[in-house]
Design a protein around this motif. Structure first.
Motif, PDB file in Angstrom:
ATOM      1  N   HIS A 149      48.261   3.936 -46.959  1.00 33.01           N
ATOM      2  CA  HIS A 149      49.724   3.879 -47.142  1.00 33.01           C
ATOM      3  C   HIS A 149      50.388   4.970 -46.353  1.00 33.01           C
ATOM      4  O   HIS A 149      51.181   5.139 -45.420  1.00 33.01           O
ATOM      5  N   GLN A 150      49.858   6.250 -46.473  1.00 32.82           N
ATOM      6  CA  GLN A 150      50.149   7.567 -45.738  1.00 32.82           C
ATOM      7  C   GLN A 150      49.936   7.339 -44.280  1.00 32.82           C
ATOM      8  O   GLN A 150      50.638   8.282 -43.518  1.00 32.82           O
ATOM      9  N   ASP A 151      49.045   6.592 -43.640  1.00 30.58           N
ATOM     10  CA  ASP A 151      48.806   6.361 -42.446  1.00 30.58           C
ATOM     11  C   ASP A 151      49.557   5.195 -41.723  1.00 30.58           C
ATOM     12  O   ASP A 151      49.094   5.141 -40.583  1.00 30.58           O
ATOM     13  N   VAL A 152      50.390   4.689 -42.279  1.00 34.22           N
ATOM     14  CA  VAL A 152      51.109   3.426 -41.681  1.00 34.22           C
ATOM     15  C   VAL A 152      52.688   3.839 -41.390  1.00 34.22           C
ATOM     16  O   VAL A 152      53.393   4.541 -42.114  1.00 34.22           O
ATOM     17  N   VAL A 153      53.061   3.468 -40.191  1.00 38.14           N
ATOM     18  CA  VAL A 153      54.514   3.814 -39.660  1.00 38.14           C
ATOM     19  C   VAL A 153      54.827   2.108 -40.013  1.00 38.14           C
ATOM     20  O   VAL A 153      54.893   1.369 -39.235  1.00 38.14           O
ATOM     21  N   TYR A 154      55.424   2.217 -41.242  1.00 40.51           N
ATOM     22  CA  TYR A 154      56.168   1.105 -41.813  1.00 40.51           C
ATOM     23  C   TYR A 154      57.190   0.245 -40.987  1.00 40.51           C
ATOM     24  O   TYR A 154      57.468  -0.954 -40.779  1.00 40.51           O
ATOM     25  N   SER A 155      57.906   1.068 -40.169  1.00 44.69           N
ATOM     26  CA  SER A 155      58.942   0.727 -39.266  1.00 44.69           C
ATOM     27  C   SER A 155      58.575  -0.156 -38.156  1.00 44.69           C
ATOM     28  O   SER A 155      59.347  -0.863 -37.441  1.00 44.69           O
ATOM     29  N   LYS A 156      57.055  -0.257 -38.108  1.00 39.87           N
ATOM     30  CA  LYS A 156      56.490  -1.075 -36.830  1.00 39.87           C
ATOM     31  C   LYS A 156      55.954  -2.017 -37.146  1.00 39.87           C
ATOM     32  O   LYS A 156      55.503  -2.861 -36.677  1.00 39.87           O
ATOM     33  N   LEU A 157      56.142  -2.345 -38.472  1.00 38.51           N
ATOM     34  CA  LEU A 157      55.686  -3.734 -39.066  1.00 38.51           C
ATOM     35  C   LEU A 157      56.746  -4.746 -38.641  1.00 38.51           C
ATOM     36  O   LEU A 157      57.890  -4.852 -38.478  1.00 38.51           O
ATOM     37  N   GLY A 158      56.118  -6.092 -38.853  1.00 38.49           N
ATOM     38  CA  GLY A 158      56.994  -7.043 -38.692  1.00 38.49           C
ATOM     39  C   GLY A 158      57.496  -7.463 -37.305  1.00 38.49           C
ATOM     40  O   GLY A 158      56.864  -7.331 -36.155  1.00 38.49           O
TER      41      GLY A 158
END
Length: 224
Positions: A149-158
């Protein structure tokens, strides 16, 4: 599914998710912890199960079997739906064990079961499943990849990474952040539809496969 502790949305978003890993199956119950979005039982498959999985791949080449079953009828359904599974006694017993664990843990009568032989990545890009939770295990071949979780840039998904490869999208900042399950591991992957987990589902993908390399994979999902 047992009741989960309610959190305010802002509290849920701020809570850093972690993995829970052990060589004992009891670790799977940790998926009920609010801060856990993947629980992995580091299971070693028996030699007989490994051999049957490899032989099934060799004999069948392709397989995409979907059934709804509980612990008491899963083997019967597997064999009746696909003749090749009549020769995989140890593999069938292991699948029954997984179905039993999954249904018991989530208080289900049945699970949605998919057993597949794959010659290419089914979900090649990192993503989050819009489900409560899914069990994933690879019986032969390379296993699922995931990012903490802490290593993901969630804004880059989808949509943000549409037509852009994972290594160029910015979903992760270091290739060393990509973690890979082992063949035989049994994992519960919490999705975005788990209560209070909208922005924290586990980010994962199918592994890359070399030419002529095949995988035998099972997934279990909620249906009842």
């Amino acid at each position: 599914m047992s009741a989960l502790v309610m959190q305010k949305p802002e509290e849920s978003a701020q809570l850093i998710r972690r993995s829970a890993t052990s060589d004992t199956p009891n670790i799977l119950s940790e998926i009920y912890q609010d801060d856990v979005n993947i629980a992995i039982w580091q299971n070693g498959l028996s030699v007989q199960t490994q051999d049957e999985a490899k032989q099934l791949i060799f004999d069948e080449g392709k397989l995409n079997l979907e059934i709804a079953a509980g612990p008491n009828d899963v083997i019967t359904q597997l064999v009746s739906k696909h003749e090749g599974l009549s020769n995989t006694e140890h593999l069938n017993q292991h699948i029954q064990k997984l179905v039993d664990m999954f249904c018991t843990l989530f208080e289900l009568k049945r699970a949605g079961i998919r057993l597949s032989i794959l010659d290419q990545a089914m979900c090649p890009k990192f993503h989050v499943d819009k489900i409560p939770c899914r069990l994933v295990s690879t019986f032969s071949g390379p296993a699922t990849q995931w990012i903490a979780h802490q290593d993901v840039v969630y804004s880059k998904l989808g949509k943000a990474s549409f037509n852009v490869s994972d290594d160029m999208s910015g979903i992760y900042t270091d290739v060393l952040h990509i973690q890979t399950m082992r063949t035989g591991d049994v994992a519960l992957l919490k999705g975005s539809n788990w209560q209070n987990n909208e922005m924290s589902g586990l980010v994962h993908r199918s592994p890359q496969q070399t030419e002529n390399e095949k995988r035998l994979v099972i997934t279990l999902d909620f249906i009842d």
